[in-house]
Design a protein around this motif. Structure first.
Motif, short mmCIF file in Angstrom:
data_model
loop_
_atom_site.label_atom_id
_atom_site.label_comp_id
_atom_site.label_asym_id
_atom_site.label_seq_id
_atom_site.Cartn_x
_atom_site.Cartn_y
_atom_site.Cartn_z
N SER A 50 0.85 -1.19 0.00
CA SER A 50 0.00 0.00 0.00
C SER A 50 0.88 1.24 0.00
CB SER A 50 -0.90 -0.01 1.24
OG SER A 50 -1.58 1.21 1.39
N ILE A 51 0.79 2.04 -1.06
CA ILE A 51 1.65 3.22 -1.21
C ILE A 51 0.83 4.50 -1.07
CG2 ILE A 51 3.12 4.52 -2.80
CD1 ILE A 51 4.06 1.88 -3.95
N SER A 52 1.34 5.41 -0.25
CA SER A 52 0.73 6.72 -0.07
C SER A 52 1.55 7.78 -0.79
CB SER A 52 0.67 7.09 1.42
OG SER A 52 -0.15 6.20 2.14
N MET A 53 0.86 8.72 -1.45
CA MET A 53 1.50 9.87 -2.08
C MET A 53 0.82 11.12 -1.52
SD MET A 53 1.98 10.86 -6.13
CE MET A 53 0.21 11.07 -6.43
N GLN A 54 1.47 11.77 -0.57
CA GLN A 54 0.87 12.92 0.10
C GLN A 54 0.91 14.16 -0.80
OE1 GLN A 54 -0.19 10.76 2.19
NE2 GLN A 54 0.23 11.79 4.13
N PHE A 55 -0.26 14.76 -1.01
CA PHE A 55 -0.38 16.00 -1.79
C PHE A 55 -0.66 17.11 -0.78
CE2 PHE A 55 -2.96 18.11 -5.49
CZ PHE A 55 -2.10 19.20 -5.45
N ARG A 223 8.04 3.81 9.53
CA ARG A 223 9.28 3.10 9.26
C ARG A 223 9.70 3.19 7.79
NH1 ARG A 223 6.17 -0.56 11.92
NH2 ARG A 223 5.93 -1.79 10.02
N CYS A 224 8.72 3.23 6.90
CA CYS A 224 9.00 3.31 5.46
C CYS A 224 8.38 4.59 4.92
CB CYS A 224 8.44 2.08 4.75
SG CYS A 224 9.08 0.52 5.35
N ASN A 225 8.84 5.71 5.46
CA ASN A 225 8.21 7.01 5.24
C ASN A 225 9.30 8.04 4.97
OD1 ASN A 225 6.97 9.57 5.72
ND2 ASN A 225 5.37 8.57 6.91
N ASP A 226 9.23 8.69 3.82
CA ASP A 226 10.30 9.61 3.45
C ASP A 226 10.40 10.83 4.36
OD1 ASP A 226 8.04 10.93 2.55
OD2 ASP A 226 8.71 11.16 0.48
N ILE A 227 9.28 11.32 4.88
CA ILE A 227 9.37 12.51 5.73
C ILE A 227 10.01 12.17 7.07
CG2 ILE A 227 7.14 12.41 6.96
CD1 ILE A 227 6.87 15.44 6.28
N GLN A 228 9.85 10.93 7.50
CA GLN A 228 10.47 10.49 8.75
C GLN A 228 11.93 10.15 8.55
OE1 GLN A 228 9.06 10.46 11.68
NE2 GLN A 228 10.46 9.27 12.94
N LEU A 229 12.25 9.42 7.48
CA LEU A 229 13.61 8.91 7.29
C LEU A 229 14.51 9.87 6.52
CD1 LEU A 229 12.87 5.16 6.50
CD2 LEU A 229 13.30 6.25 8.71
N ILE A 230 14.04 10.37 5.39
CA ILE A 230 14.88 11.24 4.56
C ILE A 230 14.95 12.65 5.15
CG2 ILE A 230 15.17 12.27 2.27
CD1 ILE A 230 15.71 9.30 2.29
N ALA A 231 13.79 13.26 5.40
CA ALA A 231 13.77 14.62 5.93
C ALA A 231 14.08 14.66 7.42
CB ALA A 231 12.41 15.26 5.67
N SER A 265 5.28 5.40 2.39
CA SER A 265 4.73 6.75 2.26
C SER A 265 5.72 7.71 1.63
CB SER A 265 4.31 7.28 3.63
OG SER A 265 3.76 8.57 3.51
N PHE A 266 5.22 8.46 0.63
CA PHE A 266 6.03 9.47 -0.06
C PHE A 266 5.31 10.81 0.00
CE2 PHE A 266 6.92 5.40 -2.17
CZ PHE A 266 8.30 5.34 -2.04
N ASP A 268 5.12 14.83 -1.54
CA ASP A 268 5.35 15.45 -2.84
C ASP A 268 6.73 16.08 -3.01
OD1 ASP A 268 4.77 17.67 -1.14
OD2 ASP A 268 2.73 17.82 -1.92
N ARG A 269 7.19 16.89 -2.03
CA ARG A 269 8.45 17.62 -2.18
C ARG A 269 9.66 16.80 -1.78
NH1 ARG A 269 4.73 17.79 2.00
NH2 ARG A 269 5.69 18.19 4.02
N ILE A 270 9.45 15.57 -1.27
CA ILE A 270 10.56 14.70 -0.85
C ILE A 270 10.63 13.47 -1.75
CG2 ILE A 270 11.57 13.41 1.08
CD1 ILE A 270 9.80 15.19 2.92
N GLY A 271 9.55 12.71 -1.79
CA GLY A 271 9.52 11.49 -2.59
C GLY A 271 9.54 11.75 -4.08
N GLY A 272 9.26 12.99 -4.49
CA GLY A 272 9.25 13.32 -5.91
C GLY A 272 10.55 13.86 -6.46
N THR A 273 11.62 13.83 -5.66
CA THR A 273 12.93 14.26 -6.16
C THR A 273 13.50 13.18 -7.09
OG1 THR A 273 14.09 13.28 -4.27
CG2 THR A 273 13.40 15.59 -4.07
N PRO A 274 14.40 13.53 -8.01
CA PRO A 274 14.94 12.53 -8.94
C PRO A 274 15.56 11.33 -8.24
CG PRO A 274 15.51 14.74 -9.66
CD PRO A 274 14.89 14.90 -8.31
N GLN A 275 16.36 11.58 -7.20
CA GLN A 275 17.03 10.46 -6.53
C GLN A 275 16.03 9.54 -5.83
OE1 GLN A 275 19.27 11.90 -2.91
NE2 GLN A 275 18.61 13.89 -3.69
N MET A 276 14.96 10.13 -5.25
CA MET A 276 13.99 9.30 -4.54
C MET A 276 13.10 8.53 -5.52
SD MET A 276 14.14 8.94 -1.31
CE MET A 276 12.44 8.49 -0.87
#
Length: 314
Positions: A50-55, A223-231, A265-266, A268-276
């Motif tokens: 189940s994938i989330s894309m936060q807008f 645990r699998c959330n870009d705002i928690q892990l990347i940011a 979970s992704f 918009d401004r984090i999971g949508g970068t080229p590297q991510m």
């Protein structure tokens, strides 16, 4: 009902697996495992992703939290930070949408009402490309402290913004930072929602009673959330890929004998970068190599579990 002998046999198989190399033992384990009828996904999936894309970008308040130091003087706008958020709807979501198409999967987009009103065409495009629009409040305000009717209006306004832009009426809800209040679920049931995601307690969906009616809980993830892990934790993309793959490997193993769901979970401004987006493609391609893995929107998961007599009920 699982007997003690069956339980010992199942846990013994898992114990044996844990001491063997994962890649070599998984196939044999899948063939040997006795799958309980109560653990299967009703559509035959082994593991559901189940994938989330936060807008959210475009709906943030002035001087919202960003990677820049929080040291702006009062009365001035943090203009560079605004551009960080603008990236979410200018580049991030469009790039992710193209990636979902390339990978052949559909996701759930949790949409903040004010973000949708500022970029209605993008919200509409998300739905037109086959993804689910879920509600995420009218704006970034907290709602857990609102009186019943004020919170109800806050939720309704967000729903109306999405409906107006996309023609899709949300059936799923996500509160700001998952912080729902004591009245939130009653309001959601009253407004015709089917599920919420503000729960971290399980690795599979379950059913609760709200106003004496069934209501689905589709667990979220930190645990699998870009705002928690990347940011938040400043993981590299390589670390993110490794963490999500490890989560997948364990859940896929457990899924031989138990209903399992993996959430990612992704934002918009984090999971949508080229590297991510590159990292995301690596993750999804890896999962797609495994038999029985399906990718579902959260409304689809809710429909499955609400009709499943074997679902966990709390």
């Amino acid at each position: 009902m699982t007997t003690r002998r069956t339980f010992i046999k199942q846990t013994g198989a898992l114990g044996t697996l844990s001491i063997l190399p994962f890649t070599s033992s998984l196939g044999n384990f899948q063939e040997r495992a006795q799958v309980s009828p109560n653990s299967k996904w009703s559509d035959g999936s082994r593991l559901v992703v189940s994938i989330s894309m936060q807008f959210e970008s475009g709906g943030q308040p002035d001087n919202a939290e960003s990677p820049f130091p929080q040291n702006m003087e009062k009365g001035f706008k943090d203009l560079p930070a605004e551009t960080w958020y603008q990236y979410g709807y200018k580049e991030g979501i469009p790039r992710m949408l193209d990636n979902w198409d390339k990978l052949g999967i559909k996701v759930t987009s949790h949409m903040v009402g004010s973000a949708v009103l500022n970029n209605p065409q993008l919200a509409k495009e998300i739905v037109e490309r086959g993804h689910e629009a879920a509600a995420h409040g009218m704006n970034w305000s907290k709602q857990y402290n609102l009186p019943y009717e004020e919170e109800k209006k806050f939720i309704q306004d967000g729903v109306q913004a999405i409906l107006q832009a996309t023609g899709f009426r949300p059936v799923g809800y996500n509160a700001n930072w998952l912080r729902r209040g004591e009245n939130t679920l009653n309001i959601l049931q009253e407004l015709g929602f089917k599920y919420h995601i503000d729960d971290l307690s399980r690795d599979e969906p379950f059913i609760i009673k709200v106003k004496n009616k069934d209501f689905a809980v589709i667990p979220y993830t930190l645990r699998c959330n870009d705002i928690q892990l990347i940011a938040g934790e400043h993981y590299s993309t390589d670390q993110f890929v490794r963490q999500v793959k490890m989560e997948f490997d364990q859940l896929y193993q457990e899924a031989a004998i138990k209903r399992r769901q993996l959430s990612i979970s992704f934002h918009d401004r984090i999971g949508g970068t080229p590297q991510m987006v590159n990292a995301t493609e690596q993750i999804i391609r890896y999962m797609q190599q495994h038999k029985g893995v399906s990718f579902k929107r959260k409304d689809e998961i809710a429909d499955l579990i609400l009709k499943d007599e074997t679902a966990i009920r709390e």
